[in-house]
Design a protein around this motif. Sequence first.
Motif, PDB file in Angstrom:
ATOM      1  N   GLY A  29      -8.960  -8.719   9.272  1.00 24.50           N
ATOM      2  CA  GLY A  29      -7.932  -9.318   9.926  1.00 24.50           C
ATOM      3  C   GLY A  29      -7.002 -10.233   9.445  1.00 24.50           C
ATOM      4  N   ARG A  30      -7.451 -10.615   8.257  1.00 27.01           N
ATOM      5  CA  ARG A  30      -6.586 -11.580   7.371  1.00 27.01           C
ATOM      6  C   ARG A  30      -5.693 -10.717   6.259  1.00 27.01           C
ATOM      7  NH1 ARG A  30      -5.436 -15.801   9.187  1.00 27.01           N
ATOM      8  NH2 ARG A  30      -5.815 -17.083   7.053  1.00 27.01           N
ATOM      9  N   ILE A  31      -5.765  -9.592   6.527  1.00 26.99           N
ATOM     10  CA  ILE A  31      -4.803  -8.616   5.532  1.00 26.99           C
ATOM     11  C   ILE A  31      -3.872  -7.804   6.182  1.00 26.99           C
ATOM     12  CG2 ILE A  31      -5.159  -7.062   3.731  1.00 26.99           C
ATOM     13  CD1 ILE A  31      -7.984  -7.631   3.312  1.00 26.99           C
ATOM     14  N   VAL A  32      -2.558  -8.066   5.712  1.00 28.13           N
ATOM     15  CA  VAL A  32      -1.537  -7.318   6.075  1.00 28.13           C
ATOM     16  C   VAL A  32      -1.558  -6.038   5.181  1.00 28.13           C
ATOM     17  CG1 VAL A  32       0.824  -6.986   6.714  1.00 28.13           C
ATOM     18  CG2 VAL A  32      -0.330  -9.018   7.092  1.00 28.13           C
ATOM     19  N   LEU A  33      -1.614  -4.700   5.730  1.00 23.92           N
ATOM     20  CA  LEU A  33      -1.396  -3.519   4.870  1.00 23.92           C
ATOM     21  C   LEU A  33       0.085  -3.151   4.592  1.00 23.92           C
ATOM     22  CD1 LEU A  33      -4.675  -1.624   5.884  1.00 23.92           C
ATOM     23  CD2 LEU A  33      -4.312  -2.904   3.775  1.00 23.92           C
ATOM     24  N   GLY A  34       0.671  -3.708   3.930  1.00 23.86           N
ATOM     25  CA  GLY A  34       2.408  -3.512   3.575  1.00 23.86           C
ATOM     26  C   GLY A  34       2.666  -2.029   3.721  1.00 23.86           C
ATOM     27  N   HIS A  35       3.822  -1.871   4.369  1.00 25.36           N
ATOM     28  CA  HIS A  35       4.438  -0.517   4.119  1.00 25.36           C
ATOM     29  C   HIS A  35       3.385   0.567   4.916  1.00 25.36           C
ATOM     30  CE1 HIS A  35       6.570  -2.973   1.341  1.00 25.36           C
ATOM     31  NE2 HIS A  35       5.912  -2.607   0.470  1.00 25.36           N
ATOM     32  N   SER A  36       2.730   0.220   5.931  1.00 24.50           N
ATOM     33  CA  SER A  36       2.172   1.371   6.585  1.00 24.50           C
ATOM     34  C   SER A  36       2.925   2.182   7.657  1.00 24.50           C
ATOM     35  CB  SER A  36       1.112   0.632   7.692  1.00 24.50           C
ATOM     36  OG  SER A  36       0.153  -0.351   7.066  1.00 24.50           O
ATOM     37  N   GLY A  37       4.337   1.714   8.020  1.00 22.83           N
ATOM     38  CA  GLY A  37       5.117   2.664   8.664  1.00 22.83           C
ATOM     39  C   GLY A  37       5.661   3.552   7.645  1.00 22.83           C
ATOM     40  N   ASP A  38       5.245   3.669   6.534  1.00 28.99           N
ATOM     41  CA  ASP A  38       5.711   4.792   5.591  1.00 28.99           C
ATOM     42  C   ASP A  38       5.166   6.045   5.934  1.00 28.99           C
ATOM     43  OD1 ASP A  38       7.532   2.951   4.289  1.00 28.99           O
ATOM     44  OD2 ASP A  38       6.433   3.091   2.376  1.00 28.99           O
ATOM     45  N   THR A  39       4.201   6.105   6.943  1.00 28.70           N
ATOM     46  CA  THR A  39       3.628   7.298   7.541  1.00 28.70           C
ATOM     47  C   THR A  39       3.721   7.393   8.915  1.00 28.70           C
ATOM     48  OG1 THR A  39       1.527   8.630   7.241  1.00 28.70           O
ATOM     49  CG2 THR A  39       1.216   6.143   7.760  1.00 28.70           C
ATOM     50  N   THR A  40       3.602   8.601   9.322  1.00 29.17           N
ATOM     51  CA  THR A  40       3.621   8.817  10.622  1.00 29.17           C
ATOM     52  C   THR A  40       2.229   9.439  11.249  1.00 29.17           C
ATOM     53  OG1 THR A  40       4.478  11.007  10.409  1.00 29.17           O
ATOM     54  CG2 THR A  40       5.995   9.470  10.834  1.00 29.17           C
ATOM     55  N   ASP A  41       1.298   9.404  10.282  1.00 26.06           N
ATOM     56  CA  ASP A  41      -0.153   9.728  10.664  1.00 26.06           C
ATOM     57  C   ASP A  41      -0.656   8.438  11.476  1.00 26.06           C
ATOM     58  OD1 ASP A  41      -2.720  10.617  10.692  1.00 26.06           O
ATOM     59  OD2 ASP A  41      -2.964  11.012   8.705  1.00 26.06           O
ATOM     60  N   CYS A  42      -0.613   8.561  12.704  1.00 25.49           N
ATOM     61  CA  CYS A  42      -1.135   7.590  13.506  1.00 25.49           C
ATOM     62  C   CYS A  42      -2.426   7.676  13.684  1.00 25.49           C
ATOM     63  CB  CYS A  42      -0.502   7.847  14.903  1.00 25.49           C
ATOM     64  SG  CYS A  42       1.321   7.376  15.080  1.00 25.49           S
ATOM     65  N   ASP A  43      -3.216   8.779  13.511  1.00 24.75           N
ATOM     66  CA  ASP A  43      -4.791   8.740  13.301  1.00 24.75           C
ATOM     67  C   ASP A  43      -5.137   7.924  12.236  1.00 24.75           C
ATOM     68  OD1 ASP A  43      -4.885  10.437  15.750  1.00 24.75           O
ATOM     69  OD2 ASP A  43      -4.835  12.158  14.523  1.00 24.75           O
ATOM     70  N   HIS A  44      -4.553   8.027  11.199  1.00 26.86           N
ATOM     71  CA  HIS A  44      -5.029   7.178  10.167  1.00 26.86           C
ATOM     72  C   HIS A  44      -4.624   5.605  10.187  1.00 26.86           C
ATOM     73  CE1 HIS A  44      -5.610   5.775   5.839  1.00 26.86           C
ATOM     74  NE2 HIS A  44      -4.472   5.498   5.866  1.00 26.86           N
ATOM     75  N   LEU A  45      -3.422   5.609  11.010  1.00 30.93           N
ATOM     76  CA  LEU A  45      -3.237   4.134  11.235  1.00 30.93           C
ATOM     77  C   LEU A  45      -3.991   3.530  12.206  1.00 30.93           C
ATOM     78  CD1 LEU A  45       0.763   4.181  11.230  1.00 30.93           C
ATOM     79  CD2 LEU A  45      -0.637   3.386   9.241  1.00 30.93           C
ATOM     80  N   THR A  75       0.708  -1.332   0.096  1.00 35.13           N
ATOM     81  CA  THR A  75       0.070  -0.247   0.030  1.00 35.13           C
ATOM     82  C   THR A  75       0.605   1.322   0.080  1.00 35.13           C
ATOM     83  OG1 THR A  75      -0.109   0.166   2.422  1.00 35.13           O
ATOM     84  CG2 THR A  75      -1.838  -1.011   1.288  1.00 35.13           C
ATOM     85  N   HIS A  76       0.188   2.311  -0.055  1.00 36.82           N
ATOM     86  CA  HIS A  76       0.810   3.732  -0.181  1.00 36.82           C
ATOM     87  C   HIS A  76       0.160   4.366   0.808  1.00 36.82           C
ATOM     88  CE1 HIS A  76       2.104   7.794  -2.041  1.00 36.82           C
ATOM     89  NE2 HIS A  76       3.025   7.091  -2.012  1.00 36.82           N
ATOM     90  N   PRO A  77       0.713   4.407   2.067  1.00 30.85           N
ATOM     91  CA  PRO A  77      -0.382   5.235   3.158  1.00 30.85           C
ATOM     92  C   PRO A  77      -0.295   6.622   2.952  1.00 30.85           C
ATOM     93  CG  PRO A  77       1.892   4.336   3.918  1.00 30.85           C
ATOM     94  CD  PRO A  77       1.739   3.663   2.472  1.00 30.85           C
ATOM     95  N   GLU A  78       0.494   7.417   2.292  1.00 32.51           N
ATOM     96  CA  GLU A  78       0.622   8.716   1.927  1.00 32.51           C
ATOM     97  C   GLU A  78      -0.696   9.161   1.323  1.00 32.51           C
ATOM     98  OE1 GLU A  78       3.070  12.472  -0.265  1.00 32.51           O
ATOM     99  OE2 GLU A  78       3.793  10.558  -0.136  1.00 32.51           O
ATOM    100  N   THR A  79      -1.068   8.414   0.447  1.00 32.84           N
ATOM    101  CA  THR A  79      -2.366   8.546  -0.311  1.00 32.84           C
ATOM    102  C   THR A  79      -3.664   7.734   0.351  1.00 32.84           C
ATOM    103  OG1 THR A  79      -1.609   6.928  -2.042  1.00 32.84           O
ATOM    104  CG2 THR A  79      -1.395   9.280  -2.383  1.00 32.84           C
ATOM    105  N   ARG A  80      -3.203   7.055   1.329  1.00 35.06           N
ATOM    106  CA  ARG A  80      -4.424   6.407   2.046  1.00 35.06           C
ATOM    107  C   ARG A  80      -4.888   5.143   1.229  1.00 35.06           C
ATOM    108  NH1 ARG A  80      -7.436  10.359   6.349  1.00 35.06           N
ATOM    109  NH2 ARG A  80      -5.356  11.124   7.548  1.00 35.06           N
ATOM    110  N   THR A  81      -4.242   4.554   0.481  1.00 33.20           N
ATOM    111  CA  THR A  81      -4.649   3.584  -0.399  1.00 33.20           C
ATOM    112  C   THR A  81      -5.415   2.282   0.577  1.00 33.20           C
ATOM    113  OG1 THR A  81      -2.282   2.347  -0.597  1.00 33.20           O
ATOM    114  CG2 THR A  81      -3.337   4.076  -2.304  1.00 33.20           C
TER     115      THR A  81
END
Length: 332
Positions: A207-223, A184-190
């Motif tokens: 719960g069966r899906i890993v959203l890869g590269h979530s750590g590319d953002t520091t927006d903890c509210d979105h996470l 995923t591309h968390p900057e654009t909230r995909t």
Amino acid sequence: MSAVNTVRGPVEADDLGRTYMHEHIFVLTADVQRNYPGEWGEEDRRVADAVDRLRALAAQGVRTIVDPTVVGLGRDVHRVRRIAERVPELNIVMATGLYTYDSVPFFFHHRGPALNEALGADVPDPMVEMFHTDVTEGISGTGVRAGMLKCAIDRQGLTPGVERVMRAVARVHHLTGVPVTVHTHPETRTGLDVRRVMCEEEGVDPGRIVLGHSGDTTDCDHLAELAGAGFVLGMDRFGLNLGTTFEARADTVVEMCRRGHAAAMVLSQDAACYIDWIDPDVMAFLPQWHYLHLGQEVLPYLRRNGVTDEQLTTMLVDTPRRVLSPVPPAAP
């Protein structure tokens, strides 16, 4: 507990141990490598280097890695199996799926759904059969069965090609019970597109899906929104500090743990023994991007900043075990 498919055969989920959920062995451009083999160099040397690197990772106490290298990333199960046989102390879970940010490869352009309108019929997507075979029978005739499904969505968003792959992956998940990882591309909230297509429309449990590269953002509210929706967040690019910093990545995990979301995160580095997307000279500017970075630098930093050993075990053992354990396929 269900068995998880690995390169050397099924492993009980309870025996997976410390697990890194997103580490490649090789990421290659297959056509370039086949036509310009001098770039790759000597096969035995590459394999020996990979064996050394993976043995060092296992010596840190890591027992399992998920290698989400699929079509589009140069997957070669024969090479990976050769390596796995020389590192028996490390389980390697391989993935099936297709990696694209935009259109599907030309192989698929005039097959499956592309023929529906022309033929006036509901033509099955060959991706579904291909991915299903990889999980149930084995990849490339080897008997090595995939233990993870993979698709991608980046800043280009939900293109028709990306959506087609995403829906094919969702359907194979229902047929097999095998979990899903999504680049995923968390900057654009995909991740929100993943939620709509895979969960709301295709019925996949988040719960069966890993959203890869979530750590590319520091927006903890979105996470936190994604974690609250039930997704697993891949905090999986430690060491790849282009456009960010070590501290930014680590502090995001610290804050998410403080908010109570440790069980919604898994940790990795998205490293590889060799990736031909990057000029080797550029790698000198990424000195932390390797398999040992988590153990050497990230975990001590997290502990110093308040993440407990219990939370680390959750992210490195418990949540990976839960995600990788297959669930019964959906009823036909």
